[in-house]
Design an enzyme around this catalytic site. Structure first.
Site, PDB file in Angstrom:
ATOM      1  N   ASP A   1       0.875  -1.171   0.000  1.00  0.00           N
ATOM      2  CA  ASP A   1       0.000   0.000   0.000  1.00  0.00           C
ATOM      3  C   ASP A   1       0.912   1.220   0.000  1.00  0.00           C
ATOM      4  O   ASP A   1       2.131   1.104   0.164  1.00  0.00           O
ATOM      5  CB  ASP A   1      -0.889  -0.005   1.263  1.00  0.00           C
ATOM      6  CG  ASP A   1      -1.782   1.222   1.351  1.00  0.00           C
ATOM      7  OD1 ASP A   1      -2.389   1.590   0.335  1.00  0.00           O
ATOM      8  OD2 ASP A   1      -1.855   1.845   2.431  1.00  0.00           O
ATOM      9  N   SER A   2       0.315   2.407  -0.126  1.00  0.00           N
ATOM     10  CA  SER A   2       1.106   3.628  -0.066  1.00  0.00           C
ATOM     11  C   SER A   2       1.600   3.905   1.359  1.00  0.00           C
ATOM     12  O   SER A   2       2.495   4.724   1.551  1.00  0.00           O
ATOM     13  CB  SER A   2       0.257   4.808  -0.529  1.00  0.00           C
ATOM     14  OG  SER A   2      -0.883   4.911   0.307  1.00  0.00           O
TER      15      SER A   2
ATOM     16  N   CYS B   1      -4.671  -1.523  -1.701  1.00  0.00           N
ATOM     17  CA  CYS B   1      -4.735  -0.082  -1.919  1.00  0.00           C
ATOM     18  C   CYS B   1      -5.810   0.187  -2.974  1.00  0.00           C
ATOM     19  O   CYS B   1      -5.701  -0.297  -4.111  1.00  0.00           O
ATOM     20  CB  CYS B   1      -3.375   0.399  -2.417  1.00  0.00           C
ATOM     21  SG  CYS B   1      -3.352   2.137  -2.886  1.00  0.00           S
TER      22      CYS B   1
ATOM     23  N   GLU C   1      -2.444   8.403   8.636  1.00  0.00           N
ATOM     24  CA  GLU C   1      -0.974   8.370   8.649  1.00  0.00           C
ATOM     25  C   GLU C   1      -0.417   9.076   9.892  1.00  0.00           C
ATOM     26  O   GLU C   1       0.680   8.780  10.334  1.00  0.00           O
ATOM     27  CB  GLU C   1      -0.404   9.015   7.374  1.00  0.00           C
ATOM     28  CG  GLU C   1      -0.627   8.180   6.111  1.00  0.00           C
ATOM     29  CD  GLU C   1       0.153   6.859   6.093  1.00  0.00           C
ATOM     30  OE1 GLU C   1       1.309   6.839   6.538  1.00  0.00           O
ATOM     31  OE2 GLU C   1      -0.423   5.839   5.636  1.00  0.00           O
TER      32      GLU C   1
ATOM     33  N   CYS D   1     -10.913   2.907   0.371  1.00  0.00           N
ATOM     34  CA  CYS D   1      -9.477   3.128   0.546  1.00  0.00           C
ATOM     35  C   CYS D   1      -9.098   2.314   1.772  1.00  0.00           C
ATOM     36  O   CYS D   1      -9.801   2.372   2.798  1.00  0.00           O
ATOM     37  CB  CYS D   1      -9.218   4.615   0.777  1.00  0.00           C
ATOM     38  SG  CYS D   1      -7.560   4.989   1.379  1.00  0.00           S
TER      39      CYS D   1
ATOM     40  N   HIS E   1      -6.979   2.705   3.928  1.00  0.00           N
ATOM     41  CA  HIS E   1      -6.699   3.479   5.142  1.00  0.00           C
ATOM     42  C   HIS E   1      -7.964   3.653   5.997  1.00  0.00           C
ATOM     43  O   HIS E   1      -7.888   3.832   7.205  1.00  0.00           O
ATOM     44  CB  HIS E   1      -6.195   4.882   4.785  1.00  0.00           C
ATOM     45  CG  HIS E   1      -4.731   4.965   4.467  1.00  0.00           C
ATOM     46  ND1 HIS E   1      -4.182   4.379   3.361  1.00  0.00           N
ATOM     47  CD2 HIS E   1      -3.710   5.575   5.120  1.00  0.00           C
ATOM     48  CE1 HIS E   1      -2.876   4.631   3.328  1.00  0.00           C
ATOM     49  NE2 HIS E   1      -2.571   5.359   4.393  1.00  0.00           N
TER      50      HIS E   1
HETATM   51  N1  DGL Z   1      -4.636   3.217   1.063  1.00  0.00           N
HETATM   52  C1  DGL Z   1      -4.737   3.755  -0.242  1.00  0.00           C
HETATM   53  C2  DGL Z   1      -6.027   3.429  -0.918  1.00  0.00           C
HETATM   54  O1  DGL Z   1      -6.571   2.402  -0.580  1.00  0.00           O
HETATM   55  C3  DGL Z   1      -4.063   4.996  -0.639  1.00  0.00           C
HETATM   56  C4  DGL Z   1      -4.214   6.227   0.130  1.00  0.00           C
HETATM   57  C5  DGL Z   1      -3.315   7.269  -0.510  1.00  0.00           C
HETATM   58  O2  DGL Z   1      -2.117   7.000  -0.581  1.00  0.00           O
HETATM   59  O3  DGL Z   1      -3.810   8.308  -0.957  1.00  0.00           O
HETATM   60  O4  DGL Z   1      -6.493   4.126  -1.776  1.00  0.00           O
END
Ligand code: DGL
Length: 272
Positions: free
Chosen positions: A11-12, A74, A153, A187, A189
């Protein structure tokens, strides 16, 4: 390909841990190698070309560990680079969009589904297209929530935190007014903000967690391909990031419920 090889998840940043948490629970025999691109997060505000370049580098890094499957945990990567990754990789691949949409269409009772994700994910309409392919009768309401990524984050995720509550209200109000009964946390996150989102949306609204659904789908793929590891010996997951591990260790430790101090390795992702 051997069933004893690890599963590579990326993931990011921290978001993909919502899938890792589920992997550790449902597939305790598997070794997980996780990469969080903390040096380049967020992905969701970037162009398609940049997201593709990053996604390829992330997958190439995991492939150096001989992983038997790659999971793009992600929403952003799955939405804008999923097809390209699938084509390129020599091992089974899954992103988060398809498994999550599949569960959402089976969950909704009133046919009104909300999708929240990054700007890139919502701009691609990946979930909406998939949902309406699965059931042309559903109405889909999309909302980009870029600030949610920063909240996660930075560990600002508690349901009682005033800032968290304000941002949740700001993003979720239209979906609530539109009477959705199901919301895709599109997302990875966002499941870390699940409590605060659920408090605001109320009990009648089901939140579908993209990390959870994807881990369950990946388990199914491995089972079908005879790639599940039957050796029950304990295998500690390995975590890699592209920036300093400290912030990641504390929030990840909180989320996974384990002490992660000095367990995360920093790598240079630009070399892949
Ligand atoms: N966790 C990521 C997603 O599912 C990316 C969030 C990001 O880096 O903007 O989209």
């Amino acid at each position: 390909m051997s069933s004893s090889n690890a599963i590579g998840v990326f993931d990011s940043g921290l978001g993909g841990l919502s899938a890792v948490k589920e992997f550790l629970h449902i597939l305790p025999n598997e070794k997980i190698i996780y990469f969080g691109d903390t040096g380049r997060v967020p992905y969701g505000t970037r162009s398609r070309d940049t997201i593709r370049k990053y996604a390829f580098q992330d997958a190439d890094f995991l492939m150096t560990h001989n992983v038997k499957m790659i999971v793009a945990a992600c929403g952003t990567v799955s939405s804008v680079a999923g097809d390209a990754l699938e084509e390129k990789l020599s091992v089974p691949y899954t992103g988060v969009v398809n498994p999550t949409a599949y569960t959402a269409v089976r969950t909704t009772k009133n046919g009104r589904i909300g999708v929240i994700g990054t700007a890139a994910t919502v701009g691609s309409h990946s979930y909406k297209l998939r949902l309406q392919k699965l059931n042309p009768g559903v109405e889909v309401f999309e909302q980009a929530c870029p600030l949610f990524v920063s909240l996660v984050e930075n560990g600002v995720i508690h349901r009682d935190d005033q800032i968290t509550r304000l941002v949740v209200r700001r993003y979720m109000a239209d979906l609530k007014d539109n009477g959705v009964d199901t919301v895709i946390l599109g997302c990875t996150h966002f499941p870390l903000l699940r409590d605060a989102i659920s408090d605001y949306m109320g009990e009648g609204v089901t939140l579908v967690d993209s990390g959870f659904e994807t881990a369950n789908y990946a388990a199914k793929v491995l089972r079908e391909q005879g790639l599940l590891n039957s050796d029950p010996s304990l295998k500690a997951p390995e975590f890699f990031v592209s920036d300093t591990p400290e912030g990641f260790e504390s929030v990840a430790g909180l989320f996974l419920g384990r002490n992660m101090e000095h367990t995360v390795t920093q790598i240079d992702i630009e070399q892949y």
